[in-house]
Design an enzyme around this catalytic site. Sequence first.
Site, PDB file in Angstrom:
ATOM      1  N   ASP A 168       0.882  -1.164   0.000  1.00  0.00           N
ATOM      2  CA  ASP A 168       0.000   0.000   0.000  1.00  0.00           C
ATOM      3  C   ASP A 168       0.928   1.225   0.000  1.00  0.00           C
ATOM      4  O   ASP A 168       2.099   1.111   0.385  1.00  0.00           O
ATOM      5  CB  ASP A 168      -0.851  -0.056   1.273  1.00  0.00           C
ATOM      6  CG  ASP A 168      -1.665   1.200   1.478  1.00  0.00           C
ATOM      7  OD1 ASP A 168      -2.390   1.581   0.560  1.00  0.00           O
ATOM      8  OD2 ASP A 168      -1.567   1.801   2.563  1.00  0.00           O
ATOM      9  N   LEU A 169       0.442   2.357  -0.442  1.00  0.00           N
ATOM     10  CA  LEU A 169       1.320   3.535  -0.526  1.00  0.00           C
ATOM     11  C   LEU A 169       1.184   4.419   0.708  1.00  0.00           C
ATOM     12  O   LEU A 169       2.094   4.521   1.530  1.00  0.00           O
ATOM     13  CB  LEU A 169       0.978   4.320  -1.799  1.00  0.00           C
ATOM     14  CG  LEU A 169       1.816   5.560  -2.080  1.00  0.00           C
ATOM     15  CD1 LEU A 169       3.291   5.226  -2.219  1.00  0.00           C
ATOM     16  CD2 LEU A 169       1.333   6.255  -3.358  1.00  0.00           C
ATOM     17  N   ASP A 170       0.009   5.030   0.842  1.00  0.00           N
ATOM     18  CA  ASP A 170      -0.188   5.993   1.919  1.00  0.00           C
ATOM     19  C   ASP A 170      -0.236   5.277   3.279  1.00  0.00           C
ATOM     20  O   ASP A 170      -1.093   4.432   3.491  1.00  0.00           O
ATOM     21  CB  ASP A 170      -1.485   6.769   1.678  1.00  0.00           C
ATOM     22  CG  ASP A 170      -1.716   7.816   2.743  1.00  0.00           C
ATOM     23  OD1 ASP A 170      -0.732   8.259   3.363  1.00  0.00           O
ATOM     24  OD2 ASP A 170      -2.876   8.182   2.980  1.00  0.00           O
ATOM     25  N   THR A 224       1.123  10.534   3.117  1.00  0.00           N
ATOM     26  CA  THR A 224       0.442  11.589   2.362  1.00  0.00           C
ATOM     27  C   THR A 224      -0.838  12.030   3.079  1.00  0.00           C
ATOM     28  O   THR A 224      -1.469  12.997   2.667  1.00  0.00           O
ATOM     29  CB  THR A 224       0.073  11.121   0.935  1.00  0.00           C
ATOM     30  OG1 THR A 224      -0.494   9.824   1.029  1.00  0.00           O
ATOM     31  CG2 THR A 224       1.278  11.102   0.028  1.00  0.00           C
ATOM     32  N   LYS A 240      -8.815   7.535   5.710  1.00  0.00           N
ATOM     33  CA  LYS A 240      -7.614   6.783   5.337  1.00  0.00           C
ATOM     34  C   LYS A 240      -7.955   5.508   4.567  1.00  0.00           C
ATOM     35  O   LYS A 240      -8.764   4.705   5.023  1.00  0.00           O
ATOM     36  CB  LYS A 240      -6.782   6.456   6.574  1.00  0.00           C
ATOM     37  CG  LYS A 240      -6.106   7.695   7.125  1.00  0.00           C
ATOM     38  CD  LYS A 240      -5.092   7.381   8.202  1.00  0.00           C
ATOM     39  CE  LYS A 240      -4.440   8.675   8.664  1.00  0.00           C
ATOM     40  NZ  LYS A 240      -3.636   8.484   9.867  1.00  0.00           N
ATOM     41  N   GLY A 241      -7.338   5.359   3.401  1.00  0.00           N
ATOM     42  CA  GLY A 241      -7.541   4.163   2.584  1.00  0.00           C
ATOM     43  C   GLY A 241      -8.839   4.181   1.780  1.00  0.00           C
ATOM     44  O   GLY A 241      -9.116   3.278   1.010  1.00  0.00           O
ATOM     45  N   SER A 290      -2.519   0.565  -4.479  1.00  0.00           N
ATOM     46  CA  SER A 290      -3.009   1.776  -3.805  1.00  0.00           C
ATOM     47  C   SER A 290      -4.343   2.243  -4.369  1.00  0.00           C
ATOM     48  O   SER A 290      -4.606   2.085  -5.564  1.00  0.00           O
ATOM     49  CB  SER A 290      -1.965   2.891  -3.987  1.00  0.00           C
ATOM     50  OG  SER A 290      -2.494   4.136  -3.614  1.00  0.00           O
ATOM     51  N   ALA A 291      -5.157   2.855  -3.510  1.00  0.00           N
ATOM     52  CA  ALA A 291      -6.436   3.411  -3.952  1.00  0.00           C
ATOM     53  C   ALA A 291      -6.244   4.756  -4.658  1.00  0.00           C
ATOM     54  O   ALA A 291      -7.163   5.274  -5.283  1.00  0.00           O
ATOM     55  CB  ALA A 291      -7.342   3.605  -2.739  1.00  0.00           C
ATOM     56  N   LYS A 316     -10.868  -0.940  -1.760  1.00  0.00           N
ATOM     57  CA  LYS A 316     -10.639  -1.842  -0.630  1.00  0.00           C
ATOM     58  C   LYS A 316     -11.803  -1.624   0.349  1.00  0.00           C
ATOM     59  O   LYS A 316     -12.239  -0.497   0.480  1.00  0.00           O
ATOM     60  CB  LYS A 316      -9.327  -1.499   0.075  1.00  0.00           C
ATOM     61  CG  LYS A 316      -8.084  -1.575  -0.832  1.00  0.00           C
ATOM     62  CD  LYS A 316      -6.900  -0.912  -0.148  1.00  0.00           C
ATOM     63  CE  LYS A 316      -5.733  -0.728  -1.105  1.00  0.00           C
ATOM     64  NZ  LYS A 316      -4.620   0.039  -0.573  1.00  0.00           N
ATOM     65  N   GLU A 318       0.005  -3.393   4.561  1.00  0.00           N
ATOM     66  CA  GLU A 318      -1.118  -2.433   4.625  1.00  0.00           C
ATOM     67  C   GLU A 318      -1.215  -1.757   5.987  1.00  0.00           C
ATOM     68  O   GLU A 318      -0.964  -2.385   7.006  1.00  0.00           O
ATOM     69  CB  GLU A 318      -2.426  -3.187   4.419  1.00  0.00           C
ATOM     70  CG  GLU A 318      -3.084  -2.999   3.097  1.00  0.00           C
ATOM     71  CD  GLU A 318      -3.670  -1.619   2.834  1.00  0.00           C
ATOM     72  OE1 GLU A 318      -3.794  -0.807   3.774  1.00  0.00           O
ATOM     73  OE2 GLU A 318      -3.999  -1.354   1.682  1.00  0.00           O
ATOM     74  N   ASP A 319      -1.634  -0.488   5.977  1.00  0.00           N
ATOM     75  CA  ASP A 319      -1.828   0.216   7.252  1.00  0.00           C
ATOM     76  C   ASP A 319      -3.307   0.392   7.600  1.00  0.00           C
ATOM     77  O   ASP A 319      -3.621   0.884   8.677  1.00  0.00           O
ATOM     78  CB  ASP A 319      -1.167   1.609   7.214  1.00  0.00           C
ATOM     79  CG  ASP A 319      -1.941   2.572   6.328  1.00  0.00           C
ATOM     80  OD1 ASP A 319      -2.336   2.166   5.215  1.00  0.00           O
ATOM     81  OD2 ASP A 319      -2.167   3.717   6.741  1.00  0.00           O
TER      82      ASP A 319
HETATM   83  P1  B16 Z   1      -6.529  10.133  -4.424  1.00  0.00           P
HETATM   84  P2  B16 Z   1      -3.674   4.245  -0.210  1.00  0.00           P
HETATM   85  C1  B16 Z   1      -5.481   6.236  -0.382  1.00  0.00           C
HETATM   86  O1  B16 Z   1      -4.181   5.751  -0.602  1.00  0.00           O
HETATM   87  C2  B16 Z   1      -5.498   7.181   0.816  1.00  0.00           C
HETATM   88  O2  B16 Z   1      -5.201   6.475   2.011  1.00  0.00           O
HETATM   89  C3  B16 Z   1      -6.875   7.798   0.939  1.00  0.00           C
HETATM   90  O3  B16 Z   1      -6.901   8.697   2.025  1.00  0.00           O
HETATM   91  C4  B16 Z   1      -7.230   8.535  -0.373  1.00  0.00           C
HETATM   92  O4  B16 Z   1      -8.520   9.095  -0.302  1.00  0.00           O
HETATM   93  C5  B16 Z   1      -7.147   7.527  -1.527  1.00  0.00           C
HETATM   94  O5  B16 Z   1      -5.852   6.962  -1.571  1.00  0.00           O
HETATM   95  C6  B16 Z   1      -7.459   8.178  -2.864  1.00  0.00           C
HETATM   96  O6  B16 Z   1      -6.460   9.112  -3.172  1.00  0.00           O
HETATM   97  O7  B16 Z   1      -7.476  11.215  -4.074  1.00  0.00           O
HETATM   98  O8  B16 Z   1      -5.089  10.589  -4.553  1.00  0.00           O
HETATM   99  O9  B16 Z   1      -6.964   9.333  -5.627  1.00  0.00           O
HETATM  100  O10 B16 Z   1      -3.631   4.167   1.293  1.00  0.00           O
HETATM  101  O11 B16 Z   1      -4.629   3.221  -0.832  1.00  0.00           O
HETATM  102  O12 B16 Z   1      -2.294   4.206  -0.851  1.00  0.00           O
HETATM  103 MG    MG Z   2      -2.868   3.167   3.311  1.00  0.00          MG
END
Ligand code: B16
Ligand code: MG
Length: 219
Positions: free
Chosen positions: A8-10, A16, A44-45, A113-114, A144, A168-169
């Site tokens: 996972d990224l964030d 971020t 988050k996520g 990542s989302a 997810k 994953e966090d």
């Molecule tokens: P974006 P992850 C997620 O990243 C974030 O945790 C979540 O807070 C955010 O809304 C989502 O990505 C979408 O991000 O607006 O940049 O498309 O944890 O899945 O890496």
């Molecule tokens: Mg995350």
Amino acid sequence: MIELAIFDLDGVIVDTAKYHYKAWKRLAAELGFFFSEEHNERLKGVSRMRSLEILLEVGGIEKSPEEKEKLAARKNQWYVEYITQMDESEILPGALAFLREAKAAGVKIALGSASKNARLILDRLGLTELFDCIIDGTVVSKAKPDPEVFARAAEVLDIAPSKCVVFEDAFAGIEAGRRAGMYTVGVGDPEILHEAHLVIPSLNDASFTDLCNRLPSNP
Ligand code: B16
Ligand code: MG
């Protein structure tokens, strides 16, 4: 034997969340209410549109689908401005060494990542080249805890889910990994991530080989 590690990224590789929060708080302020850090935890996520819906719910505001699209785009414009300023110094402690160790062990590396901004972030951090496969919010349609994001990575690299481990966090991310039939390692709070096969506080001081040896014999 693990053949693919999916990250996972964030919250795992970079934080971020603080930039997401800054942009969401700014949007809430424009709409006339305060959006707290506690409220931000719920985002988050979660996908961008779902995040906006939660924010509007907190503010007790209703908007049409067209207005929501505009608001989400507005938030994203600010968010992109913030993350464009990022550099390697924002890689979370230990993450780079951990990724390199996994690579050196002959394991393939994927991003799951989302975020629709994942590629921009990896570029800013100088990490893009390390990844064998990048699955992000631009290529998957189901968020997810749906397993799509992780299942797609295994499919692209032609590796059986039982040979994959997900880092994953977020609780929803652990659920997604388990539903994909993969091993899961929670990175963060063991109380939140209790469904994971293993939980570590962060990638700092963690050893990829050691973690793999501690996984159960079946996911
Ligand atoms: P974006 P992850 C997620 O990243 C974030 O945790 C979540 O807070 C955010 O809304 C989502 O990505 C979408 O991000 O607006 O940049 O498309 O944890 O899945 O890496
Ligand atoms: Mg995350």
